[in-house]
Design a protein around this motif. Structure first.
Motif, PDB file in Angstrom:
ATOM      1  N   VAL A 180      65.641 -46.327 -84.139  1.00  0.00           N
ATOM      2  CA  VAL A 180      65.911 -45.591 -82.976  1.00  0.00           C
ATOM      3  C   VAL A 180      66.358 -44.022 -83.868  1.00  0.00           C
ATOM      4  O   VAL A 180      67.200 -43.971 -84.400  1.00  0.00           O
ATOM      5  N   ILE A 181      65.170 -43.087 -83.348  1.00  0.00           N
ATOM      6  CA  ILE A 181      65.243 -42.026 -84.223  1.00  0.00           C
ATOM      7  C   ILE A 181      65.167 -40.794 -83.110  1.00  0.00           C
ATOM      8  O   ILE A 181      64.666 -40.847 -82.143  1.00  0.00           O
ATOM      9  N   ALA A 182      66.089 -39.730 -83.464  1.00  0.00           N
ATOM     10  CA  ALA A 182      66.260 -38.744 -82.413  1.00  0.00           C
ATOM     11  C   ALA A 182      66.465 -37.567 -83.174  1.00  0.00           C
ATOM     12  O   ALA A 182      67.169 -37.282 -84.044  1.00  0.00           O
ATOM     13  N   GLY A 183      65.620 -36.444 -82.848  1.00  0.00           N
ATOM     14  CA  GLY A 183      65.936 -34.796 -83.417  1.00  0.00           C
ATOM     15  C   GLY A 183      66.535 -34.275 -81.983  1.00  0.00           C
ATOM     16  O   GLY A 183      66.450 -34.439 -81.101  1.00  0.00           O
ATOM     17  N   GLU A 184      66.658 -32.622 -82.480  1.00  0.00           N
ATOM     18  CA  GLU A 184      66.790 -31.822 -81.409  1.00  0.00           C
ATOM     19  C   GLU A 184      65.863 -31.627 -80.191  1.00  0.00           C
ATOM     20  O   GLU A 184      66.325 -31.931 -79.201  1.00  0.00           O
ATOM     21  N   ARG A 185      64.603 -31.761 -80.644  1.00  0.00           N
ATOM     22  CA  ARG A 185      63.561 -31.748 -79.481  1.00  0.00           C
ATOM     23  C   ARG A 185      63.773 -32.788 -78.496  1.00  0.00           C
ATOM     24  O   ARG A 185      63.555 -32.675 -77.377  1.00  0.00           O
ATOM     25  N   ASP A 186      63.832 -34.077 -79.059  1.00  0.00           N
ATOM     26  CA  ASP A 186      64.013 -35.220 -78.354  1.00  0.00           C
ATOM     27  C   ASP A 186      65.113 -35.257 -77.367  1.00  0.00           C
ATOM     28  O   ASP A 186      65.029 -35.470 -76.224  1.00  0.00           O
ATOM     29  N   LEU A 187      66.297 -34.581 -77.887  1.00  0.00           N
ATOM     30  CA  LEU A 187      67.293 -34.669 -77.170  1.00  0.00           C
ATOM     31  C   LEU A 187      67.267 -33.764 -76.161  1.00  0.00           C
ATOM     32  O   LEU A 187      67.715 -33.847 -74.911  1.00  0.00           O
ATOM     33  N   GLU A 188      66.565 -32.660 -76.186  1.00  0.00           N
ATOM     34  CA  GLU A 188      66.312 -31.632 -74.928  1.00  0.00           C
ATOM     35  C   GLU A 188      65.387 -32.297 -73.822  1.00  0.00           C
ATOM     36  O   GLU A 188      65.678 -32.127 -72.898  1.00  0.00           O
ATOM     37  N   GLU A 189      64.537 -33.077 -74.436  1.00  0.00           N
ATOM     38  CA  GLU A 189      63.640 -33.803 -73.430  1.00  0.00           C
ATOM     39  C   GLU A 189      64.285 -35.115 -73.094  1.00  0.00           C
ATOM     40  O   GLU A 189      63.867 -35.884 -72.158  1.00  0.00           O
ATOM     41  N   GLY A 190      65.725 -35.614 -73.283  1.00  0.00           N
ATOM     42  CA  GLY A 190      66.496 -36.786 -72.594  1.00  0.00           C
ATOM     43  C   GLY A 190      65.695 -37.856 -73.403  1.00  0.00           C
ATOM     44  O   GLY A 190      66.070 -38.912 -72.862  1.00  0.00           O
ATOM     45  N   VAL A 191      64.979 -37.938 -74.606  1.00  0.00           N
ATOM     46  CA  VAL A 191      64.380 -39.138 -75.001  1.00  0.00           C
ATOM     47  C   VAL A 191      64.961 -39.339 -76.425  1.00  0.00           C
ATOM     48  O   VAL A 191      65.674 -38.586 -77.091  1.00  0.00           O
ATOM     49  N   VAL A 192      64.626 -40.701 -76.970  1.00  0.00           N
ATOM     50  CA  VAL A 192      64.872 -40.915 -78.422  1.00  0.00           C
ATOM     51  C   VAL A 192      63.339 -41.751 -78.617  1.00  0.00           C
ATOM     52  O   VAL A 192      62.876 -42.028 -77.726  1.00  0.00           O
ATOM     53  N   GLN A 193      63.309 -41.657 -80.034  1.00  0.00           N
ATOM     54  CA  GLN A 193      61.984 -42.468 -80.493  1.00  0.00           C
ATOM     55  C   GLN A 193      62.401 -43.864 -80.833  1.00  0.00           C
ATOM     56  O   GLN A 193      63.429 -43.969 -81.638  1.00  0.00           O
ATOM     57  N   LEU A 194      61.687 -44.806 -80.187  1.00  0.00           N
ATOM     58  CA  LEU A 194      61.810 -46.154 -80.825  1.00  0.00           C
ATOM     59  C   LEU A 194      60.767 -46.598 -81.593  1.00  0.00           C
ATOM     60  O   LEU A 194      59.402 -46.438 -81.220  1.00  0.00           O
ATOM     61  N   LYS A 195      60.986 -46.844 -82.860  1.00  0.00           N
ATOM     62  CA  LYS A 195      59.727 -47.037 -83.823  1.00  0.00           C
ATOM     63  C   LYS A 195      60.086 -48.376 -84.346  1.00  0.00           C
ATOM     64  O   LYS A 195      60.942 -49.049 -84.733  1.00  0.00           O
ATOM     65  N   ASP A 196      58.697 -49.066 -84.132  1.00  0.00           N
ATOM     66  CA  ASP A 196      58.583 -50.432 -84.674  1.00  0.00           C
ATOM     67  C   ASP A 196      58.417 -50.236 -86.330  1.00  0.00           C
ATOM     68  O   ASP A 196      57.284 -49.620 -86.785  1.00  0.00           O
TER      69      ASP A 196
END
Ligand code: ATP
Ligand code: MG
Length: 420
Positions: free
Chosen positions: A381-397
């Motif tokens: 589960v990866i998250a940076g500032e831009r992700d948080l602004e969009e209310g998401v996290v990146q789910l990486k397989d």
């Protein structure tokens, strides 16, 4: 490295290898828990007399292998070399035999200590899981215990073990056999120690591991020929019950374990891939033990299986246990704000039962992703500032490398769906 090392004859259980030990303990305990055995835990040390009487003055365990100590208060204690005497002591002390129905069925798991010559499969600190059924004389109970150990080994995938079975007779028939054996042994060419053993516990001489002794034992009287009718019938019933359950065993008329108050059924589990430390477990009936330690007559039966040697047996058969992953999800924050948010996500995943770890230590992305891969996790589960602004996290397989955004408040569901 530190200045210190684990004491001679001991070793540490270190991840990832340590996971197999936990799994072995669980696998041995599982059939017991399904069969009415309650968990018992006793101290790591006891009054030295308990073992002197409960294991026996003439055994190697008591004469050579026991760790004894005198406390500042002057008590003579010993680190426990085995479990049966302690468990029986605890059951008597708590009056379990009076409180309810007999037999009292107990299981235990723990560390045991013997001052032995260390070698592969033989340590000064080792681990056993054991079971005792106290206060009933019933061939079905002897058979039950053997079957439960057999099923535990099978559930681990082990195949190359054998069950050796014998009967040691009882107070009615053993004295005559004992006398016949003593007559035979006294005529042999044996050392002082062994001669003394003939007088205290002659059956134990049959168990001597030395070639020179074993050679002289050819032709020794066999206990099977001396069993009384009741012991014969009892043993036959144990054998029939095992056979009916498809549990194969070998009759071993020379198998003796323990002492004069060990009676009737006696058995050992041996594994053929372990060289000379082949016994993975053993047990039997000990109808006289309770009285030996000051209790009432309580015919009982039990076994102890060695966890260390069972793990070696798994290795010998090339068995890889199907263990759940230590970590399924690894969280990688990019920046301080993400660190705070993902810390909460990690806690939520863990509470939801998902094995999750976090990139601690303020690592950069590269180091954090390396840690994620090394953890064996399937997802990051990866998250940076831009992700948080969009209310998401990146789910990486982490296998395919495929990455998809998921809403921050839907991470737990998304992860669960992916892990299946
Ligand atoms: P052995 O004949 O190998 O010395 P034992 O008869 O002394 O075994 P038990 O007292 O019956 O062994 O203990 C039950 C099990 O505990 C053994 O079958 C073995 O798997 C394990 N065990 C006993 N002693 C040790 C030890 N020193 N190191 C590792 N495991 C041990
Ligand atoms: Mg031993």
């Amino acid at each position: 490295m530190s200045t210190f090392k684990a004491p001679r004859g001991t070793y540490d259980l270190i991840p990832p290898a340590s996971a197999a030990y936990l799994a072995v303990r669980d696998a041995i305990a599982a059939p017991l828990k399904r069969s009415g055995y309650g968990y018992v835990e006793t101290p790591g040390f006891e009054n030295v007399e308990l073992f002197a009487r409960g294991v026996g003055e003439s055994t190697d365990i008591v004469t050579k292998e026991m760790y004894t100590l005198t406390t500042k208060g002057g008590d003579q204690l010993a680190l426990r070399p085995e479990g049966t005497a302690s468990v029986l002591r605890a059951a008597l002390e708590a009056n379990l035999h009076k409180a309810g129905n007999l037999p009292v069925k107990l299981w235990y798991s723990g560390s045991y200590y013997r001052y032995e010559r260390p070698q592969k499969g033989r340590y000064r600190h080792f681990s056993q899981v054991g079971a005792e059924a106290i206060g009933a004389e019933d061939p079905a109970l002897d058979a039950e215990l053997i079957i439960l150990a057999h099923d535990a080994y099978r559930s681990l995938g082990l195949r190359n073990f054998r069950i050796l079975l014998n009967s040691l007779g009882d107070a009615a028939c053993r004295p005559a056999y004992r006398a016949a054996l003593q007559d035979f042994l006294r005529a042999l060419d044996l050392d002082e120690d062994t001669r003394r053993r003939i007088e205290i516990n002659p059956l134990r001489v049959l168990d001597d591991k030395r070639e020179a002794v074993q050679k002289q034992l050819v032709g020794a009287p066999v206990l099977g020929d001396h069993l009384c009718e009741e012991c014969k019938r009892y043993h036959e019933q144990v054998r029939e019950l095992l056979t009916a359950e498809g549990v194969a065993f070998e009759d071993d008329p020379k198998l003796v374990r323990g002492l004069d108050y060990y009676t009737r059924t006696t058995f050992e589990f041996v594994h053929d891939g372990l060289g000379s430390q082949s016994a993975v477990g053993g047990g039997g009936r000990y109808d006289g033990l309770s009285e030996m330690i000051g209790g009432p007559a309580l015919p009982s039966v039990g076994w102890a299986l060695g966890v260390d040697r069972t793990v070696l047996a798994l290795e010998a058969e090339g068995i890889e246990l199907d263990l759940p992953p230590a970590t399924s999800v690894f969280a990688v924050p990019l920046g301080e704000e993400a660190r705070k948010v993902l810390f909460g996500t990690v806690a939520a995943l863990r509470r939801a039962g998902v094995a999750t770890d976090f990139a601690y230590g303020g690592k950069g992305v590269k180091a954090a992703m390396k840690a994620a891969n090394r953890s064996g996790a399937r997802l990051a589960v990866i998250a940076g500032e831009r992700d948080l602004e969009e209310g998401v996290v990146q789910l990486k397989d982490l296998e395919s490398g495929e990455q998809t955004p998921v809403p921050l408040d839907g991470v737990v569901e998304a992860v669960r769906a992916r892990l299946g």
